[in-house]
Design a protein around this motif. Structure first.
Motif, PDB file in Angstrom:
ATOM      1  N   ALA A 307      -7.531  18.249  12.036  1.00 55.97           N
ATOM      2  CA  ALA A 307      -7.127  19.053  11.305  1.00 55.97           C
ATOM      3  C   ALA A 307      -8.399  19.371  10.924  1.00 55.97           C
ATOM      4  N   ARG A 308      -8.845  19.745  10.921  1.00 58.33           N
ATOM      5  CA  ARG A 308      -9.928  21.149  10.350  1.00 58.33           C
ATOM      6  C   ARG A 308      -9.142  22.623  10.827  1.00 58.33           C
ATOM      7  N   LEU A 309      -8.555  22.758  11.849  1.00 57.77           N
ATOM      8  CA  LEU A 309      -7.843  23.752  12.534  1.00 57.77           C
ATOM      9  C   LEU A 309      -6.524  23.857  11.977  1.00 57.77           C
ATOM     10  N   TYR A 310      -6.333  22.674  11.352  1.00 61.33           N
ATOM     11  CA  TYR A 310      -4.864  23.533  11.029  1.00 61.33           C
ATOM     12  C   TYR A 310      -4.751  24.240   9.992  1.00 61.33           C
ATOM     13  N   PHE A 311      -5.178  24.986   9.190  1.00 57.95           N
ATOM     14  CA  PHE A 311      -4.993  26.095   7.943  1.00 57.95           C
ATOM     15  C   PHE A 311      -6.043  27.101   8.512  1.00 57.95           C
ATOM     16  N   GLY A 312      -6.977  26.809   9.610  1.00 61.79           N
ATOM     17  CA  GLY A 312      -7.062  27.840  10.754  1.00 61.79           C
ATOM     18  C   GLY A 312      -6.907  28.604  11.199  1.00 61.79           C
ATOM     19  N   LEU A 313      -5.762  27.988  12.014  1.00 63.38           N
ATOM     20  CA  LEU A 313      -5.660  29.269  13.331  1.00 63.38           C
ATOM     21  C   LEU A 313      -4.457  29.540  12.203  1.00 63.38           C
ATOM     22  N   PRO A 314      -3.171  29.212  11.380  1.00 70.91           N
ATOM     23  CA  PRO A 314      -2.358  30.325  11.059  1.00 70.91           C
ATOM     24  C   PRO A 314      -3.395  31.084  10.148  1.00 70.91           C
ATOM     25  N   MET A 315      -4.285  30.691   9.661  1.00 66.80           N
ATOM     26  CA  MET A 315      -5.113  32.401   9.285  1.00 66.80           C
ATOM     27  C   MET A 315      -5.422  33.566  10.193  1.00 66.80           C
ATOM     28  N   ARG A 378       4.382  32.620  21.286  1.00 68.56           N
ATOM     29  CA  ARG A 378       4.090  32.496  22.808  1.00 68.56           C
ATOM     30  C   ARG A 378       4.193  33.170  23.252  1.00 68.56           C
ATOM     31  N   ARG A 379       5.695  34.271  23.616  1.00 74.98           N
ATOM     32  CA  ARG A 379       5.389  35.366  24.553  1.00 74.98           C
ATOM     33  C   ARG A 379       4.419  36.232  23.759  1.00 74.98           C
ATOM     34  N   VAL A 380       4.367  36.532  22.609  1.00 71.85           N
ATOM     35  CA  VAL A 380       4.097  38.126  21.647  1.00 71.85           C
ATOM     36  C   VAL A 380       2.611  37.795  21.664  1.00 71.85           C
ATOM     37  N   LEU A 381       1.933  36.973  21.755  1.00 70.27           N
ATOM     38  CA  LEU A 381       0.672  36.477  21.977  1.00 70.27           C
ATOM     39  C   LEU A 381       0.163  36.515  23.147  1.00 70.27           C
ATOM     40  N   ALA A 382       0.727  36.704  24.093  1.00 70.58           N
ATOM     41  CA  ALA A 382       0.428  37.159  25.859  1.00 70.58           C
ATOM     42  C   ALA A 382       0.486  38.381  26.148  1.00 70.58           C
ATOM     43  N   ALA A 383       1.534  39.159  25.371  1.00 75.34           N
ATOM     44  CA  ALA A 383       1.716  40.047  25.172  1.00 75.34           C
ATOM     45  C   ALA A 383       0.781  40.514  24.544  1.00 75.34           C
ATOM     46  N   MET A 384       0.153  40.313  23.911  1.00 76.40           N
ATOM     47  CA  MET A 384      -1.212  41.084  23.316  1.00 76.40           C
ATOM     48  C   MET A 384      -2.055  40.579  23.549  1.00 76.40           C
ATOM     49  N   LEU A 385      -2.627  39.976  24.257  1.00 74.21           N
ATOM     50  CA  LEU A 385      -3.378  39.447  25.111  1.00 74.21           C
ATOM     51  C   LEU A 385      -3.840  40.560  26.781  1.00 74.21           C
ATOM     52  N   VAL A 386      -2.742  40.297  27.101  1.00 78.68           N
ATOM     53  CA  VAL A 386      -2.575  41.457  28.536  1.00 78.68           C
ATOM     54  C   VAL A 386      -2.512  43.317  28.028  1.00 78.68           C
ATOM     55  N   LEU A 416     -12.226  39.238  20.711  1.00 79.16           N
ATOM     56  CA  LEU A 416     -10.381  39.628  20.014  1.00 79.16           C
ATOM     57  C   LEU A 416      -9.537  38.700  20.883  1.00 79.16           C
ATOM     58  N   LEU A 417     -10.058  39.202  22.567  1.00 84.63           N
ATOM     59  CA  LEU A 417      -9.772  38.201  23.698  1.00 84.63           C
ATOM     60  C   LEU A 417      -9.728  36.893  23.687  1.00 84.63           C
ATOM     61  N   ALA A 418     -10.959  36.283  23.031  1.00 87.76           N
ATOM     62  CA  ALA A 418     -11.119  34.910  22.763  1.00 87.76           C
ATOM     63  C   ALA A 418     -10.029  34.268  21.838  1.00 87.76           C
ATOM     64  N   ALA A 419     -10.303  34.517  21.465  1.00 91.90           N
ATOM     65  CA  ALA A 419      -9.511  34.798  19.658  1.00 91.90           C
ATOM     66  C   ALA A 419      -8.132  34.466  20.613  1.00 91.90           C
ATOM     67  N   LEU A 420      -7.209  35.308  20.799  1.00 87.43           N
ATOM     68  CA  LEU A 420      -6.110  35.275  21.601  1.00 87.43           C
ATOM     69  C   LEU A 420      -5.378  34.193  22.311  1.00 87.43           C
ATOM     70  N   LEU A 422      -7.113  31.447  22.423  1.00 90.76           N
ATOM     71  CA  LEU A 422      -7.141  30.405  21.484  1.00 90.76           C
ATOM     72  C   LEU A 422      -5.919  29.737  20.898  1.00 90.76           C
ATOM     73  N   LEU A 423      -5.538  31.146  20.228  1.00 91.21           N
ATOM     74  CA  LEU A 423      -4.222  31.059  19.308  1.00 91.21           C
ATOM     75  C   LEU A 423      -2.838  30.797  20.696  1.00 91.21           C
ATOM     76  N   LEU A 424      -3.047  31.187  21.439  1.00 93.18           N
ATOM     77  CA  LEU A 424      -1.771  31.150  22.209  1.00 93.18           C
ATOM     78  C   LEU A 424      -1.784  29.514  23.486  1.00 93.18           C
ATOM     79  N   VAL A 425      -3.642  28.752  23.497  1.00 92.52           N
ATOM     80  CA  VAL A 425      -3.201  27.668  24.063  1.00 92.52           C
ATOM     81  C   VAL A 425      -3.139  26.190  22.167  1.00 92.52           C
ATOM     82  N   THR A 426      -3.155  26.931  21.965  1.00 92.91           N
ATOM     83  CA  THR A 426      -3.286  25.887  20.863  1.00 92.91           C
ATOM     84  C   THR A 426      -1.537  26.508  20.247  1.00 92.91           C
TER      85      THR A 426
END
Length: 430
Positions: A307-315, A378-386, A416-420, A422-426
Motif C-alpha cells: 500500500a505504501r509503495l504504490y505511489f512511491g515506486l512510480p516516483m 523491465r528490459r530498460v531497467l535491466a539495461a540501466m542496472l547492467v 542506485l544499484l539497489a534502487a534499480l 528494487l524497481l526491477l523486481v517490483t
C-alpha cells in the motif's frame, strides 16, 4: 465440468479459476502464449489472443471436450491492438459463436456494473453482453461492482488501498461521499461456480454486489483500519480538481486513474435495490460485508508495504529516468578539458575519454527517455542496472581514485544499484 476460462490470470479471473478448481471442475485457461501459471498446478492452458482471435474459427480448436465457457477477459485501457471493441466485443462474440457451433450451451459472461455513458470500458462490455443475449445459448451475464480482496489487489483496488494508506490527510473528491457497493473477489468466484451448478438460472443479467452500500470515505476508512494505520483523515478536494487529475491520468498514465473510473464513482457504483436479494435467490450466494471479509484475513506487513509503495515506486522510477536523462545530457555536453580532469592517472587519453563520454551519454539519454515512457520497462531497467554496474566496476578498476572523489564519487552508485534492483523486481503488475 471441463470449463474454459478466458482472462484466467487476471485479478477476477484468477479467483474464478481457484474457486472452480476447489469445486472439482477441470479448468482450461485460455491465455496468451498458453503459459501455465504456477499458482494453479495441474491446470491446463491453451493459447489465445483476445486482440486478434476475432473469428469463430480461431476458437473452435480450443473447445474440444469443453462443457462450459466463462469469459472474464477485460481491459480498462486500450493499448495498440488491445482495443475495447476487440477485447470486449469481437473476440467474445467469436468465442460465443464457436460455442454455438460446437453445441456448448452454458456460457457465463463476467461483465461490469455501470452506465454506458461513463465511458467505452462499460459501454463496450454492455455491447458484448447484448451480442451474447442475441444468441441461442444458455447464457448468464454477471456484472460485478467494485471488486476487492484482502488477499491481494490489482488496478483500481490497489489504487484505493494505497489511498487509504497515505500519511496525513487523504485527498478525496468532495470528501469521499460517493457511493460504492463492494463485493469480495472470492464471492465473485463463488457466484460463477454456483452459476455452473444451476443451469436453470439462464438468459438474465445479475448484478454482483456486496450486501451494503457505503461511501467511498467509509470504504477507505475500513481498509486503513485493516492495514493498522489508524483513523482516516480526509482532505476534501473540489470535484473539478479531481476531474482534472483523472484527465491527466488518462493522458499520461497507464493505471486505473482515468475519467471513466471518475465518472463511475460520481454516478455511484451500486446495484439495484434488490440486487443482493436477487443474487441470493437466483444463485444461492450471499456475499460477505466488507468488515467481515477483512476480519477473516488479517493484514500482514507485506500488505502495508504494498500500500505504501504504490505511489512511491512510480516516483522512484520517474527520478531514475530524470537522472539518466541528465547524465546523458552531461555526457553529450562535456568538453575535452572537463573529461580530462577525470582521466588524470587513468589509461585513456582525453580524446578517447570524450568519445566514451559521448557514447555512454547517448545510451543514458535513450534509456532515460524509454524509462520515462515505460517502454518495455523491465528490459530498460535491466539495461540501466547492467550499465550502472559496468560503469561502477570499470571506472572503479581503471580510476580507483574515483571511489574517494569529493561528495562520494562512485560510492553513490551503490544505493542506485539497489534502487534499480528494487524497481526491477517490483515491476510485475500481477
Amino acid at each position: 465440468m471441463r470449463v474454459l476460462v478466458t482472462g484466467a490470470y487476471g485479478f477476477i479471473g484468477a479467483h474464478i479459476v481457484a474457486t472452480l478448481v476447489a469445486a472439482g471442475h477441470e479448468v482450461v485457461c485460455a491465455v496468451r502464449g498458453a503459459r501455465v501459471d504456477s499458482r494453479f498446478p495441474g491446470v491446463t492452458a491453451v493459447a489465445c489472443d483476445m486482440a486478434r482471435d476475432l473469428r469463430s474459427e480461431d476458437w473452435l480448436p480450443r473447445l474440444d471436450r469443453i462443457d462450459a465457457v466463462v469469459n472474464a477477459a477485460g481491459i480498462l485501457r486500450e493499448n495498440g491492438a488491445s482495443t475495447f471493441v476487440a477485447i470486449h466485443e469481437q473476440a467474445p462474440l467469436a468465442l460465443f459463436l464457436a460455442c454455438q457451433q460446437r453445441g456448448i450451451r452454458r456460457v457465463i459472461q463476467v461483465s461490469a456494473l455501470g452506465d454506458p455513458a461513463d465511458g467505452e470500458f462499460v459501454a463496450s462490455k454492455h455491447r458484448g453482453d447484448a451480442a451474447l443475449a442475441a444468441l441461442d445459448l444458455d447464457w448468464l451475464v454477471l456484472r460485478p461492482s467494485l471488486v476487492y480482496s484482502a488477499r491481494g489487489s490489482y488496478g483500481g483496488t490497489s489504487l484505493l488501498r494505497a489511498l487509504s494508506a497515505l500519511p496525513g490527510a487523504v485527498p478525496l473528491p468532495q470528501g469521499g461521499g460517493q457511493h460504492v457497493q463492494p463485493v469480495a473477489a472470492e464471492d465473485v468466484g463463488a457466484a460463477v461456480a454456483a452459476a455452473l451448478e444451476r443451469p436453470a438460472c439462464t438468459r438474465q443479467i445479475i448484478e454482483l454486489v456486496g450486501p451494503e452500500v457505503m461511501s467511498l470515505r467509509d470504504y477507505l476508512a475500513a481498509w486503513r483500519r485493516w492495514l493498522g494505520f489508524g483513523r482516516l483523515r480526509v482532505w476534501s478536494v473540489p470535484l473539478g480538481w479531481a476531474r482534472l487529475v483523472a484527465a491527466l491520468g488518462d493522458r499520461f498514465g497507464d493505471g486505473p486513474l482515468c475519467r471513466t473510473m471518475m465518472r463511475m464513482l460520481e454516478r455511484g457504483n451500486t446495484g439495484a435495490a434488490d440486487a443482493s436479494t436477487r443474487l441470493r435467490d437466483e444463485l444461492g450466494v450471499a456475499p460477505r460485508p466488507l468488515l467481515r471479509a477483512l476480519g477473516e484475513a488479517p493484514s500482514q506487513v507485506q500488505d502495508r508495504w504494498h500500500a505504501r509503495l504504490y505511489f512511491g515506486l512510480p516516483m522512484l522510477r520517474l527520478l531514475m529516468a530524470l537522472l539518466w536523462i541528465a547524465s546523458g545530457v552531461v555526457g553529450w555536453t562535456a568538453t575535452t578539458d572537463e573529461v580530462s580532469v577525470l582521466t588524470i592517472d587513468g589509461p585513456l587519453s582525453g580524446h578517447a575519454a570524450l568519445v566514451l563520454a559521448r557514447l555512454t551519454g547517448g545510451t543514458d539519454l535513450l534509456l532515460g527517455v524509454l524509462c520515462l515512457l515505460r517502454w518495455r520497462l523491465r528490459r530498460v531497467l535491466a539495461a540501466m542496472l547492467v550499465m550502472l554496474a559496468g560503469y561502477t566496476l570499470g571506472i572503479g578498476l581503471l580510476w580507483p581514485a574515483q571511489w574517494l572523489a569529493p561528495f562520494g564519487g562512485l560510492a553513490k552508485n551503490l544505493p542506485l544499484l539497489a534502487a534499480l534492483a528494487l524497481l526491477l523486481v517490483t515491476e510485475e503488475r500481477r
